[in-house]
Write an enzyme that holds these catalytic residues in place. Structure first.
Site, PDB file in Angstrom:
ATOM      1  N   GLU A  18      -5.198  21.286  -7.985  1.00 24.99           N
ATOM      2  CA  GLU A  18      -5.978  20.049  -7.933  1.00 24.99           C
ATOM      3  C   GLU A  18      -5.728  19.242  -6.666  1.00 24.99           C
ATOM      4  O   GLU A  18      -6.418  18.267  -6.401  1.00 24.99           O
ATOM      5  CB  GLU A  18      -5.688  19.178  -9.153  1.00 24.99           C
ATOM      6  N   GLU A  47     -21.218  25.037 -24.162  1.00 20.48           N
ATOM      7  CA  GLU A  47     -21.921  24.775 -25.423  1.00 20.48           C
ATOM      8  C   GLU A  47     -23.426  24.649 -25.245  1.00 20.48           C
ATOM      9  O   GLU A  47     -24.180  24.729 -26.223  1.00 20.48           O
ATOM     10  CB  GLU A  47     -21.388  23.473 -26.047  1.00 20.48           C
TER      11      GLU A  47
END
Length: 309
Positions: free
Chosen positions: A124, A93
């Site tokens: 992960e 953004e």
């Protein structure tokens, strides 16, 4: 090679604040829909207070990251699952909101971009993979890493943070478990303690909301501190479509008090630079003079307007 969790790790994970059972929702499936939603809403209302308690370290992170930006540094978010997705979202953004280069704020997620849509839980578990992914970006001493892990113990995130720390870079840890491994590795620890989730262990809920709030503060705060705004106006906006042209006109009008016709002409005469247009109008100077002022002020509009002629 990724290492799988051992039984002891599972026991530790089950004792974490974000993984414990919430007594308020232990009969969740027996509630009416309205009562269920009211309960979720009541729990969500606690998130803002948890973030408020961390404003001190958030402010420290904003000021330190902004100083590094001014020296040529970049900001990296890294996480797995929901945490990684939220980091990538905030990073993505920044270019359209503040008209900064795409590489200035970057988001990394365990498992790569495909993990944005498809779960990649195994990714992960590797410290080495986290360090390797960060190294591939050319991460350096002037850069900042924000390691994001609701549990505060994700190996992928810890590996990346440890690599960044070895380079002398700034490490920020964002988790929702006080005293976590992520907090200990970080130079600046941000730990909104959101407590047990309505749905046990579903950290996409309160912990995810807290993470989103903190990331909003970090990126917005850093951009404000580095001159991407004038008051609360997004003066770095690039008028690349009809909506953004309209926004640029309105920003010029708000900042200078001129009418739409004047704002439209100013935007054209400035070469589609809102900052340049505002300086031209407020100081009654040419485009060249306005650009020179902005350059001398490091692109900070408020400072450019105060410079001596």
């Amino acid at each position: 090679m990724a290492t799988r969790e051992q039984p002891d790790d599972v026991l530790i994970l089950g004792s974490l604040l974000t993984e414990t059972r919430n007594p308020a929702s232990d009969q969740l499936d027996q509630l009416s829909t309205l009562d269920m939603l009211a309960l979720i809403n009541a729990e969500d209302a606690k998130v803002a207070a948890a973030v408020e308690a961390e404003l001190g370290p958030i402010a420290q992170a904003v000021d330190t990251i902004a100083a590094r930006f001014n020296e040529g540094g970049r900001l990296f978010y890294i996480g797995a699952g929901t945490s990684g997705r939220l980091g990538v979202l905030d990073a993505s953004e920044c270019p359209p909101t503040f008209s900064v280069a795409a590489g200035l704020v970057q988001g990394l997620i365990a498992g790569g971009d495909s993990a944005l849509r498809l779960s990649s839980e195994h990714s992960e578990d590797s410290r080495e993979e986290g360090a390797r992914d960060l190294a591939k970006t050319g991460f350096g001493k002037l850069d900042t890493i924000v390691g994001i892990a609701a549990s505060g113990r994700t190996p992928y995130v810890l590996g990346a943070m440890e690599y960044a720390k070895s380079l002398g870079a700034l490490t920020v840890g964002l988790s929702c478990v006080p005293g976590s491994a992520v907090a200990h590795v970080a130079e600046i620890a941000i730990t909104p303690a959101t407590g047990p989730e309505v749905l046990t262990g579903s950290t996409r809920m309160k912990a995810g909301t807290a993470t989103k709030l903190v990331l909003n503060m970090l990126s917005t705060g850093v951009m404000v501190r580095t001159g991407a705004t004038y008051g609360n106006l997004m003066v770095n906006v690039r008028p690349t479509n009809a909506k953004l042209v309209d926004r640029a006109h309105r920003i010029i009008m708000e900042a200078t008090g001129c009418n739409l016709a004047v704002a439209t002409q100013l935007l054209t005469d400035s070469g589609d630079s809102v900052k340049t247009a505002i300086v031209m109008q407020k100081l009654v100077v040419s485009r060249e003079a306005a650009e020179a002022r902005l350059q001398a002020a490091g692109g900070v509009l408020a400072a450019a307007l105060l410079l001596e002629p």
